[in-house]
Design a protein around this motif. Structure first.
Motif, PDB file in Angstrom:
ATOM      1  N   MET A  68      68.673  78.824  44.027  1.00  0.00           N
ATOM      2  CA  MET A  68      67.418  79.532  43.745  1.00  0.00           C
ATOM      3  C   MET A  68      66.721  79.788  45.080  1.00  0.00           C
ATOM      4  SD  MET A  68      67.171  80.405  40.665  1.00  0.00           S
ATOM      5  CE  MET A  68      65.477  80.974  40.752  1.00  0.00           C
ATOM      6  N   LEU A  69      67.504  79.859  46.145  1.00  0.00           N
ATOM      7  CA  LEU A  69      67.010  80.091  47.503  1.00  0.00           C
ATOM      8  C   LEU A  69      66.071  78.971  47.946  1.00  0.00           C
ATOM      9  CD1 LEU A  69      66.377  83.946  47.220  1.00  0.00           C
ATOM     10  CD2 LEU A  69      68.427  82.780  48.024  1.00  0.00           C
ATOM     11  N   GLU A  70      66.444  77.751  47.597  1.00  0.00           N
ATOM     12  CA  GLU A  70      65.654  76.597  48.030  1.00  0.00           C
ATOM     13  C   GLU A  70      65.708  76.456  49.549  1.00  0.00           C
ATOM     14  OE1 GLU A  70      68.123  76.432  45.731  1.00  0.00           O
ATOM     15  OE2 GLU A  70      67.270  75.590  43.885  1.00  0.00           O
ATOM     16  N   PRO A  84      62.456  91.028  54.105  1.00  0.00           N
ATOM     17  CA  PRO A  84      62.260  91.166  52.655  1.00  0.00           C
ATOM     18  C   PRO A  84      63.604  91.060  51.930  1.00  0.00           C
ATOM     19  CG  PRO A  84      61.128  92.915  53.856  1.00  0.00           C
ATOM     20  CD  PRO A  84      61.984  92.191  54.862  1.00  0.00           C
ATOM     21  N   HIS A  85      63.633  90.359  50.800  1.00  0.00           N
ATOM     22  CA  HIS A  85      64.844  90.159  50.003  1.00  0.00           C
ATOM     23  C   HIS A  85      64.653  90.957  48.714  1.00  0.00           C
ATOM     24  CE1 HIS A  85      68.523  87.882  49.636  1.00  0.00           C
ATOM     25  NE2 HIS A  85      68.179  87.387  48.467  1.00  0.00           N
ATOM     26  N   HIS A  86      65.485  92.004  48.536  1.00  0.00           N
ATOM     27  CA  HIS A  86      65.302  92.916  47.403  1.00  0.00           C
ATOM     28  C   HIS A  86      66.202  92.518  46.237  1.00  0.00           C
ATOM     29  CE1 HIS A  86      62.953  96.053  49.575  1.00  0.00           C
ATOM     30  NE2 HIS A  86      63.553  95.497  50.622  1.00  0.00           N
ATOM     31  N   LEU A  87      65.589  92.258  45.091  1.00  0.00           N
ATOM     32  CA  LEU A  87      66.343  91.931  43.883  1.00  0.00           C
ATOM     33  C   LEU A  87      65.943  92.927  42.796  1.00  0.00           C
ATOM     34  CD1 LEU A  87      64.884  88.973  45.026  1.00  0.00           C
ATOM     35  CD2 LEU A  87      66.910  88.194  43.860  1.00  0.00           C
ATOM     36  N   ALA A  88      66.676  92.927  41.676  1.00  0.00           N
ATOM     37  CA  ALA A  88      66.401  93.895  40.614  1.00  0.00           C
ATOM     38  C   ALA A  88      64.975  93.775  40.097  1.00  0.00           C
ATOM     39  CB  ALA A  88      67.396  93.698  39.464  1.00  0.00           C
ATOM     40  N   THR A 104      80.148  78.641  47.211  1.00  0.00           N
ATOM     41  CA  THR A 104      78.720  78.403  46.965  1.00  0.00           C
ATOM     42  C   THR A 104      77.914  79.479  47.674  1.00  0.00           C
ATOM     43  OG1 THR A 104      78.058  77.153  48.940  1.00  0.00           O
ATOM     44  CG2 THR A 104      79.203  75.919  47.193  1.00  0.00           C
ATOM     45  N   GLU A 105      76.627  79.492  47.347  1.00  0.00           N
ATOM     46  CA  GLU A 105      75.699  80.404  48.039  1.00  0.00           C
ATOM     47  C   GLU A 105      74.480  79.606  48.493  1.00  0.00           C
ATOM     48  OE1 GLU A 105      74.404  83.346  45.137  1.00  0.00           O
ATOM     49  OE2 GLU A 105      73.490  81.789  43.910  1.00  0.00           O
ATOM     50  N   LEU A 106      74.718  78.427  49.033  1.00  0.00           N
ATOM     51  CA  LEU A 106      73.609  77.550  49.427  1.00  0.00           C
ATOM     52  C   LEU A 106      73.043  77.936  50.798  1.00  0.00           C
ATOM     53  CD1 LEU A 106      74.967  74.090  48.184  1.00  0.00           C
ATOM     54  CD2 LEU A 106      73.091  75.431  47.197  1.00  0.00           C
ATOM     55  N   THR A 113      61.068  79.038  43.227  1.00  0.00           N
ATOM     56  CA  THR A 113      61.020  80.173  42.301  1.00  0.00           C
ATOM     57  C   THR A 113      61.225  81.439  43.127  1.00  0.00           C
ATOM     58  OG1 THR A 113      58.643  80.466  42.604  1.00  0.00           O
ATOM     59  CG2 THR A 113      59.355  78.984  40.838  1.00  0.00           C
ATOM     60  N   ILE A 114      61.799  82.462  42.520  1.00  0.00           N
ATOM     61  CA  ILE A 114      61.988  83.715  43.255  1.00  0.00           C
ATOM     62  C   ILE A 114      60.975  84.712  42.713  1.00  0.00           C
ATOM     63  CG2 ILE A 114      63.611  85.538  43.899  1.00  0.00           C
ATOM     64  CD1 ILE A 114      65.884  83.532  43.501  1.00  0.00           C
ATOM     65  N   GLY A 115      59.932  84.949  43.503  1.00  0.00           N
ATOM     66  CA  GLY A 115      58.874  85.860  43.049  1.00  0.00           C
ATOM     67  C   GLY A 115      58.048  85.263  41.923  1.00  0.00           C
ATOM     68  N   LEU A 158      76.335  77.431  38.844  1.00  0.00           N
ATOM     69  CA  LEU A 158      75.598  76.180  38.643  1.00  0.00           C
ATOM     70  C   LEU A 158      74.299  76.255  39.443  1.00  0.00           C
ATOM     71  CD1 LEU A 158      78.480  73.595  39.256  1.00  0.00           C
ATOM     72  CD2 LEU A 158      77.623  74.413  37.044  1.00  0.00           C
ATOM     73  N   LYS A 159      73.252  75.670  38.919  1.00  0.00           N
ATOM     74  CA  LYS A 159      71.989  75.519  39.654  1.00  0.00           C
ATOM     75  C   LYS A 159      71.290  74.326  39.031  1.00  0.00           C
ATOM     76  CE  LYS A 159      71.379  80.441  40.610  1.00  0.00           C
ATOM     77  NZ  LYS A 159      70.634  81.676  40.390  1.00  0.00           N
ATOM     78  N   PRO A 160      71.084  73.250  39.769  1.00  0.00           N
ATOM     79  CA  PRO A 160      70.401  72.089  39.179  1.00  0.00           C
ATOM     80  C   PRO A 160      69.073  72.476  38.525  1.00  0.00           C
ATOM     81  CG  PRO A 160      71.271  71.538  41.343  1.00  0.00           C
ATOM     82  CD  PRO A 160      71.517  73.008  41.149  1.00  0.00           C
ATOM     83  N   LEU A 181      75.808  91.282  46.682  1.00  0.00           N
ATOM     84  CA  LEU A 181      74.856  92.386  46.776  1.00  0.00           C
ATOM     85  C   LEU A 181      73.979  92.380  45.543  1.00  0.00           C
ATOM     86  CD1 LEU A 181      77.205  95.274  48.007  1.00  0.00           C
ATOM     87  CD2 LEU A 181      76.323  93.313  49.247  1.00  0.00           C
ATOM     88  N   LYS A 182      72.689  92.513  45.760  1.00  0.00           N
ATOM     89  CA  LYS A 182      71.739  92.504  44.654  1.00  0.00           C
ATOM     90  C   LYS A 182      71.540  93.930  44.182  1.00  0.00           C
ATOM     91  CE  LYS A 182      70.383  88.220  44.244  1.00  0.00           C
ATOM     92  NZ  LYS A 182      70.415  87.536  42.949  1.00  0.00           N
ATOM     93  N   ILE A 183      71.899  94.232  42.946  1.00  0.00           N
ATOM     94  CA  ILE A 183      71.730  95.592  42.447  1.00  0.00           C
ATOM     95  C   ILE A 183      70.919  95.554  41.148  1.00  0.00           C
ATOM     96  CG2 ILE A 183      73.781  96.491  43.599  1.00  0.00           C
ATOM     97  CD1 ILE A 183      75.229  96.353  40.884  1.00  0.00           C
ATOM     98  N   ASP A 190      74.851  83.570  34.810  1.00  0.00           N
ATOM     99  CA  ASP A 190      73.843  82.869  35.618  1.00  0.00           C
ATOM    100  C   ASP A 190      72.609  82.587  34.751  1.00  0.00           C
ATOM    101  OD1 ASP A 190      72.339  81.731  37.591  1.00  0.00           O
ATOM    102  OD2 ASP A 190      71.956  83.559  38.716  1.00  0.00           O
ATOM    103  N   GLU A 191      71.701  83.557  34.636  1.00  0.00           N
ATOM    104  CA  GLU A 191      70.494  83.315  33.847  1.00  0.00           C
ATOM    105  C   GLU A 191      70.836  82.849  32.422  1.00  0.00           C
ATOM    106  OE1 GLU A 191      70.933  85.755  35.968  1.00  0.00           O
ATOM    107  OE2 GLU A 191      69.055  86.591  36.747  1.00  0.00           O
ATOM    108  N   GLY A 192      71.949  83.321  31.879  1.00  0.00           N
ATOM    109  CA  GLY A 192      72.325  82.985  30.503  1.00  0.00           C
ATOM    110  C   GLY A 192      72.924  81.602  30.337  1.00  0.00           C
TER     111      GLY A 192
HETATM  112  C1  MUC Z   1      70.351  84.617  41.638  1.00  0.00           C
HETATM  113  O1  MUC Z   1      70.079  85.206  40.608  1.00  0.00           O
HETATM  114  O2  MUC Z   1      71.512  84.288  41.793  1.00  0.00           O
HETATM  115  C2  MUC Z   1      70.736  83.639  44.542  1.00  0.00           C
HETATM  116  C3  MUC Z   1      71.049  84.263  45.715  1.00  0.00           C
HETATM  117  C4  MUC Z   1      70.136  85.288  45.898  1.00  0.00           C
HETATM  118  O3  MUC Z   1      70.092  86.097  46.822  1.00  0.00           O
HETATM  119  O4  MUC Z   1      69.282  85.307  44.842  1.00  0.00           O
HETATM  120  C5  MUC Z   1      69.516  84.182  44.039  1.00  0.00           C
HETATM  121  C6  MUC Z   1      69.241  84.290  42.601  1.00  0.00           C
END
Ligand code: MUC
Ligand code: MG
Length: 382
Positions: free
Chosen positions: A304-306, A23-27, A328-330, A54-56, A274-276, A169-171, A251-253
């Motif tokens: 976007m965790l493609e 499981p991948h926990h995000l806010a 990067t975080e690819l 898409t994430i969730g 960056l995210k295409p 880290l996702k907080i 990011d989102e902004g």
């Molecule tokens: C995001 O908001 O950056 C990128 C890596 C990850 O774990 O979640 C994504 C979304």
């Protein structure tokens, strides 16, 4: 002489759901499977592939897999069938005009068209885009198991495997005091061996961010991604000014070139993800990257965790930009339990490596797609 014509004969958008390794926990959500849409185009008899992830569902952003499949399969298909894929600038402009917003859908089709054209020419996608400036890019990993000890154990494994030495880290899902304690424990465990960054995914308001960002900087965090709502550019600017020890990342902004410009003119961040998918395709990503670099903001090759297809599309494009202050975080394919592609990406020595084959460098695995698609296999839906 113009390029050989590649009339677009077919556009398919197929939703699929692939389980994650944990499981991948995000806010805003916890995901145990990634919902993606594979876009398969045929142009001049050549297939090309793109992916929207898409994430969730519509929780990270506004687009859902169902919506993306509908937009690509109806409105974008109507605008693009019969048109020449080889004229990529015209094709992207037409895609941009065909519907408003819907950047994820547009990006998946843009990538599929670029892939088809590169394959038709027998060259790598990165070469179609002018050539890579690097054959590999630094690769971060997200520690988001939801448990501090397990995250530390996972990080140790990544260092031993020489796969990642930058951890995000996702907080934002818990009380900020609890989040800061979690981050500080991990930063202590990896001090001098790995960098630690956080992504709040818009979960904090400005007073919360103002109160807790200094504690994160004290703990050794070097970068904080989207601490407040994407629309709150003035808050981003105040937070960045008050916290010069860490880079605030938009990011989102930062989706459109206009968003990027606003972040620059308001000095709202030191770094841009960056995210295409956010930028609606190749042209939009190039525009955002150009604005960010011109203003001296550090680039980050976001995800976007493609799965393999979307990750490779992004990698080819990112490789053409040169310097990445934040790497990067690819790593999306490494979070998935299975793949929809026939080939595997090389992840080694803390980097993701550009493949050699034509187009994105791998093919779609038709059998796997049949297995994981959600439009026919209803039982795979929760
Ligand atoms: C995001 O908001 O950056 C990128 C890596 C990850 O774990 O979640 C994504 C979304
Ligand atoms: Mg983010």
């Amino acid at each position: 002489m113009p390029r050989m014509r590649l009339p677009i004969e077919r556009i398919e958008a197929i939703p699929a759901r692939v389980p994650t390794i944990r499981p991948h926990h995000l806010a805003f959500a916890t995901v145990d499977a990634m919902d993606v849409v594979i876009v398969r185009v045929t142009a001049g008899g050549v297939e090309g592939y793109g992916e929207a992830s898409t994430i969730g569902g519509p929780r990270w952003g506004e687009e859902s897999p169902e919506g993306i499949a509908a937009i690509v399969g109806t409105y974008l298909a109507e605008a693009m069938l019969g048109k020449d894929a080889a004229q990529l600038n015209t094709a992207e402009a037409r895609i941009a005009r065909a519907v408003r917003g819907n950047h994820f859908a547009k990006a998946a089709l843009s990538m599929a068209l670029h892939d088809a054209v590169a394959r038709a020419e027998g060259i790598r996608l990165a070469d179609l885009l002018g050539g890579p400036q690097a054959t590999h890019l630094p690769l971060a990993w997200t520690l988001a198991s939801g448990d501090t000890a397990r995250d530390i154990e996972e990080g140790e494994q990544m260092l031993t495997l020489r796969r990642h030495r930058d951890f995000k880290l996702k907080i934002g899902a818990h009380a900020p005091e609890q989040d800061v304690a979690h981050v500080a424990a991990i930063a202590r465990a990896f001090e001098g061996r790995a960098s630690v960054r956080v992504d709040v995914n818009q979960a904090w308001d400005e007073p919360t961010a103002a109160r807790f960002l200094p504690a994160l900087a004290d703990a050794g965090v070097v970068m904080a991604e989207q601490p407040v709502a994407g629309w709150h550019v003035p808050a981003m600017a105040r937070l960045q000014r008050a916290n010069p020890r860490l880079a605030i990342m938009g990011d989102e902004g930062v989706a459109t070139p206009q968003d990027a410009l606003r972040h620059v003119t308001e000095a709202a961040c030191h770094a841009v993800a960056l995210k295409p998918a956010k930028h609606g395709g190749v042209a939009g990503t190039r525009a955002v990257a150009a604005i960010a670099r011109t203003a001296g903001l550090g680039l980050y090759g976001g995800t976007m965790l493609e799965g393999t297809i979307g990750t490779l599309g992004a990698l080819h494009l990112y490789s053409t930009f040169g310097d990445y202050a934040w790497g990067t975080e690819l790593f999306g394919p490494l979070l998935l339990r299975d793949t929809l592609a026939t080939g595997e990406i090389e992840f080694r020595d803390f980097a993701i490596h550009l493949p050699e084959g034509p187009g994105i460098g791998t093919d779609l695995d038709g059998d796997k797609l049949e297995h994981f698609r959600t439009d026919r296999n209803r039982t795979l839906l929760p």
